[in-house]
Scaffold this motif. Structure first.
Motif, PDB file in Angstrom:
ATOM      1  N   ALA A   1      59.731  63.545 -12.660  1.00 54.96           N
ATOM      2  CA  ALA A   1      58.699  64.570 -12.729  1.00 54.96           C
ATOM      3  C   ALA A   1      58.097  64.882 -11.364  1.00 54.96           C
ATOM      4  CB  ALA A   1      57.585  64.131 -13.688  1.00 54.96           C
ATOM      5  N   LEU A   2      58.131  63.937 -10.441  1.00 53.92           N
ATOM      6  CA  LEU A   2      57.453  64.117  -9.159  1.00 53.92           C
ATOM      7  C   LEU A   2      58.386  64.459  -8.003  1.00 53.92           C
ATOM      8  CD1 LEU A   2      54.870  61.169  -9.271  1.00 53.92           C
ATOM      9  CD2 LEU A   2      54.434  63.597  -9.710  1.00 53.92           C
ATOM     10  N   LEU A   3      59.678  64.244  -8.170  1.00 53.34           N
ATOM     11  CA  LEU A   3      60.614  64.417  -7.057  1.00 53.34           C
ATOM     12  C   LEU A   3      61.544  65.598  -7.283  1.00 53.34           C
ATOM     13  CD1 LEU A   3      61.530  60.644  -6.608  1.00 53.34           C
ATOM     14  CD2 LEU A   3      59.973  61.996  -5.171  1.00 53.34           C
ATOM     15  N   ARG A   4      62.127  66.073  -6.193  1.00 58.31           N
ATOM     16  CA  ARG A   4      63.091  67.173  -6.277  1.00 58.31           C
ATOM     17  C   ARG A   4      64.172  66.965  -5.223  1.00 58.31           C
ATOM     18  NH1 ARG A   4      58.542  71.591  -4.488  1.00 58.31           N
ATOM     19  NH2 ARG A   4      58.335  71.002  -2.290  1.00 58.31           N
ATOM     20  N   ALA A   5      65.239  67.718  -5.349  1.00 60.51           N
ATOM     21  CA  ALA A   5      66.369  67.591  -4.433  1.00 60.51           C
ATOM     22  C   ALA A   5      65.901  67.739  -2.985  1.00 60.51           C
ATOM     23  CB  ALA A   5      67.434  68.635  -4.754  1.00 60.51           C
ATOM     24  N   GLY A   6      66.404  66.856  -2.125  1.00 62.95           N
ATOM     25  CA  GLY A   6      66.010  66.864  -0.718  1.00 62.95           C
ATOM     26  C   GLY A   6      64.928  65.873  -0.379  1.00 62.95           C
ATOM     27  N   ASP A   7      64.235  65.361  -1.396  1.00 60.75           N
ATOM     28  CA  ASP A   7      63.202  64.350  -1.163  1.00 60.75           C
ATOM     29  C   ASP A   7      63.848  63.007  -0.842  1.00 60.75           C
ATOM     30  OD1 ASP A   7      61.161  66.121  -1.611  1.00 60.75           O
ATOM     31  OD2 ASP A   7      60.816  65.515  -3.691  1.00 60.75           O
ATOM     32  N   HIS A   8      63.030  62.118  -0.297  1.00 56.10           N
ATOM     33  CA  HIS A   8      63.481  60.772   0.042  1.00 56.10           C
ATOM     34  C   HIS A   8      62.456  59.777  -0.443  1.00 56.10           C
ATOM     35  CE1 HIS A   8      63.473  57.306   3.004  1.00 56.10           C
ATOM     36  NE2 HIS A   8      64.712  57.259   2.555  1.00 56.10           N
TER      37      HIS A   8
ATOM     38  N   ALA B   1      56.521  44.462   5.007  1.00 59.15           N
ATOM     39  CA  ALA B   1      56.216  45.888   5.120  1.00 59.15           C
ATOM     40  C   ALA B   1      56.972  46.557   6.259  1.00 59.15           C
ATOM     41  CB  ALA B   1      54.713  46.083   5.300  1.00 59.15           C
ATOM     42  N   ARG B   2      57.350  45.812   7.278  1.00 64.06           N
ATOM     43  CA  ARG B   2      58.039  46.415   8.419  1.00 64.06           C
ATOM     44  C   ARG B   2      59.381  47.022   8.011  1.00 64.06           C
ATOM     45  NH1 ARG B   2      61.842  42.851  10.734  1.00 64.06           N
ATOM     46  NH2 ARG B   2      61.800  40.735   9.836  1.00 64.06           N
ATOM     47  N   HIS B   3      60.024  46.450   6.998  1.00 65.15           N
ATOM     48  CA  HIS B   3      61.291  47.013   6.528  1.00 65.15           C
ATOM     49  C   HIS B   3      61.068  48.371   5.867  1.00 65.15           C
ATOM     50  CE1 HIS B   3      63.195  43.299   7.544  1.00 65.15           C
ATOM     51  NE2 HIS B   3      62.554  42.604   6.623  1.00 65.15           N
ATOM     52  N   VAL B   4      59.970  48.484   5.157  1.00 63.09           N
ATOM     53  CA  VAL B   4      59.614  49.765   4.545  1.00 63.09           C
ATOM     54  C   VAL B   4      59.301  50.794   5.625  1.00 63.09           C
ATOM     55  CG1 VAL B   4      57.985  50.963   3.033  1.00 63.09           C
ATOM     56  CG2 VAL B   4      58.771  48.648   2.456  1.00 63.09           C
ATOM     57  N   ALA B   5      58.519  50.392   6.616  1.00 64.28           N
ATOM     58  CA  ALA B   5      58.138  51.303   7.691  1.00 64.28           C
ATOM     59  C   ALA B   5      59.363  51.846   8.418  1.00 64.28           C
ATOM     60  CB  ALA B   5      57.212  50.589   8.675  1.00 64.28           C
ATOM     61  N   ALA B   6      60.357  51.003   8.625  1.00 57.36           N
ATOM     62  CA  ALA B   6      61.552  51.420   9.359  1.00 57.36           C
ATOM     63  C   ALA B   6      62.377  52.444   8.583  1.00 57.36           C
ATOM     64  CB  ALA B   6      62.409  50.197   9.678  1.00 57.36           C
ATOM     65  N   ALA B   7      62.204  52.477   7.270  1.00 54.13           N
ATOM     66  CA  ALA B   7      63.012  53.373   6.443  1.00 54.13           C
ATOM     67  C   ALA B   7      62.356  54.723   6.177  1.00 54.13           C
ATOM     68  CB  ALA B   7      63.338  52.692   5.114  1.00 54.13           C
ATOM     69  N   ILE B   8      61.092  54.874   6.524  1.00 58.62           N
ATOM     70  CA  ILE B   8      60.370  56.121   6.245  1.00 58.62           C
ATOM     71  C   ILE B   8      60.884  57.253   7.120  1.00 58.62           C
ATOM     72  CG2 ILE B   8      58.101  57.232   6.414  1.00 58.62           C
ATOM     73  CD1 ILE B   8      56.854  54.569   5.602  1.00 58.62           C
ATOM     74  N   THR B   9      61.066  58.427   6.508  1.00 58.12           N
ATOM     75  CA  THR B   9      61.510  59.634   7.210  1.00 58.12           C
ATOM     76  C   THR B   9      60.522  60.767   6.919  1.00 58.12           C
ATOM     77  OG1 THR B   9      62.816  60.639   5.418  1.00 58.12           O
ATOM     78  CG2 THR B   9      63.873  58.873   6.712  1.00 58.12           C
ATOM     79  N   PRO B  10      60.657  61.895   7.603  1.00 62.29           N
ATOM     80  CA  PRO B  10      59.772  63.037   7.299  1.00 62.29           C
ATOM     81  C   PRO B  10      59.889  63.525   5.855  1.00 62.29           C
ATOM     82  CG  PRO B  10      60.802  63.341   9.434  1.00 62.29           C
ATOM     83  CD  PRO B  10      61.458  62.145   8.820  1.00 62.29           C
ATOM     84  N   ALA B  11      61.012  63.231   5.195  1.00 63.09           N
ATOM     85  CA  ALA B  11      61.219  63.679   3.817  1.00 63.09           C
ATOM     86  C   ALA B  11      60.736  62.669   2.787  1.00 63.09           C
ATOM     87  CB  ALA B  11      62.702  63.976   3.580  1.00 63.09           C
ATOM     88  N   THR B  12      60.209  61.526   3.234  1.00 59.48           N
ATOM     89  CA  THR B  12      59.779  60.484   2.306  1.00 59.48           C
ATOM     90  C   THR B  12      58.562  60.956   1.510  1.00 59.48           C
ATOM     91  OG1 THR B  12      60.569  58.753   3.795  1.00 59.48           O
ATOM     92  CG2 THR B  12      59.034  58.099   2.063  1.00 59.48           C
ATOM     93  N   ARG B  13      58.648  60.829   0.200  1.00 58.71           N
ATOM     94  CA  ARG B  13      57.555  61.253  -0.676  1.00 58.71           C
ATOM     95  C   ARG B  13      56.806  60.074  -1.288  1.00 58.71           C
ATOM     96  NH1 ARG B  13      57.881  64.798   1.977  1.00 58.71           N
ATOM     97  NH2 ARG B  13      58.836  66.849   1.631  1.00 58.71           N
TER      98      ARG B  13
END
Length: 343
Positions: free
Chosen positions: A4-11, A44-56
């Motif tokens: 319900a919250l995500l769409r194609a292109g999201d991360h 948390a550092r592993h999560v931080a390293a994976a975040i991109t501009p498309a991360t929702r």
């Protein structure tokens, strides 16, 4: 909720330590164009390293099923607050008795009402709770028809409309009644189950046939990601209230695993968790089969894994594995590892 919250292109960034069917859901999201990054969420550092501009959003389980890794709940919450990301926490193994999402800055908390909250294995349901901490004005995927009124309600409104209405999910009245009745004893059941699991963990640690016991309320024995982190990450600071158990053997020992299961007397061989029974099941050929051997190995699981999920009714110790076939298991050279969660 995710659909319900995500769409194609999201991360999205998700813990790699997931329940089998949750892993399947993420594969479905990938099939419709949502990119998923699976990381070791114990830091948390592993999560931080994976975040991109498309991360929702970021998704974790409080305590992973079945391996019992404990996510860096507060650290990830602080990271999401800093980056303006929706933080979704699955609290199936902890329930509100052991974990409060607001304490770690979660935006949404997901509960399986089927499990600990109902508590008797006789009803199916789920709940998504908005803690009120996330600013939905910052979430770009809220559709125009739902951007009205107080923004605090936008998220759940879209989840109800596009998740429940569009997919047709409806809670039966009888199940709603059973969940409501079961929830009245949640605190009592949780305390008893945690106490039972702690007693069982102590007993198992003294057994020479057991290679290792991993239980969130005990001090970590080997890996930092095991269970001692619960002491500072969950609601109960003393660490004596934490969820429950898993016996693990390699695939080459398949017959010995099955012999062990056959020897159980008080323990019921069945899927499910967090009801008032003590259960066991080999998860690799059942609920975690679709993940594949490579993913199971990466998550710290060997190919044959038996959870012993401790319920509130009994505390199975030596009598739980005493039968005409148990002597065969006791005399075997294989030393299983056990992972304990309380139901």
């Amino acid at each position: 909720m995710l659909v319900a919250l995500l769409r194609a292109g999201d991360h999205i960034v998700s813990s790699q330590f997931l329940f089998g069917n949750t892993n399947s859901l993420l594969q479905t999201l990938q099939a419709i164009g949502v990119e998923v990054s699976l990381v070791d969420a114990t830091e948390a550092r592993h999560v931080a390293a994976a975040i991109t501009p498309a991360t929702r959003l970021v998704f974790v389980e409080t305590i992973a099923n079945p391996r019992t890794q404990v996510a860096d709940l507060a650290g990830i919450g602080a990271l999401c607050a800093e980056r303006g990301l929706l933080y979704v926490v699955d609290s199936t193994l902890t329930t509100p008795v052991l974990f409060l999402g607001r304490n770690v800055q979660a935006g949404l908390v997901v509960h399986s009402l089927t499990k600990g909250i109902a508590g008797h294995g006789d009803a199916m349901g789920g709940a998504v709770c908005d803690t009120g901490l996330f600013d939905w004005n910052r979430f770009p995927n809220i559709a125009a028809p739902y951007r009205k009124g107080d923004p605090a309600g936008w998220g759940l409104l879209q989840i109800r409309k596009r998740g429940l209405r569009d997919f047709g999910a409806t809670l039966r009245a009888e199940d709603a009644h059973r969940i409501s009745v079961g929830a009245e004893t949640l605190v009592l059941r949780s305390e008893r189950a945690c106490d039972n699991a702690l007693q069982l963990a102590r007993w198992l640690e003294a057994q020479p046939q057991v290679q290792a016991v991993h239980y969130p309320a005990r001090e970590p024995r080997a890996a930092r990601t095991c269970c001692g982190l619960v002491r500072r990450r969950l609601r109960h600071a003393d660490g004596l209230r934490a969820p429950a158990g898993i016996l693990r053997q390699a695939q080459d020992d398949r017959e010995r695993v099955l012999d062990f299961l056959d020897a159980l007397k008080l323990v019921i061989v069945s899927s499910h968790l967090s009801d008032n029974r003590t259960l066991a099941i080999p998860v690799a050929p059942t609920i975690f089969w679709e993940m594949g051997a490579e993913r199971r190995a990466a998550d710290g699981d060997r190919r044959w894994l038996d959870p012993a999920v401790v319920g509130s009714k009994t505390c199975p110790t030596s009598s739980a594995i005493s039968s005409r076939r148990s002597r065969r298991w006791r005399s075997n050279s294989v030393r299983p590892e056990l992972y304990l969660r309380s139901s």
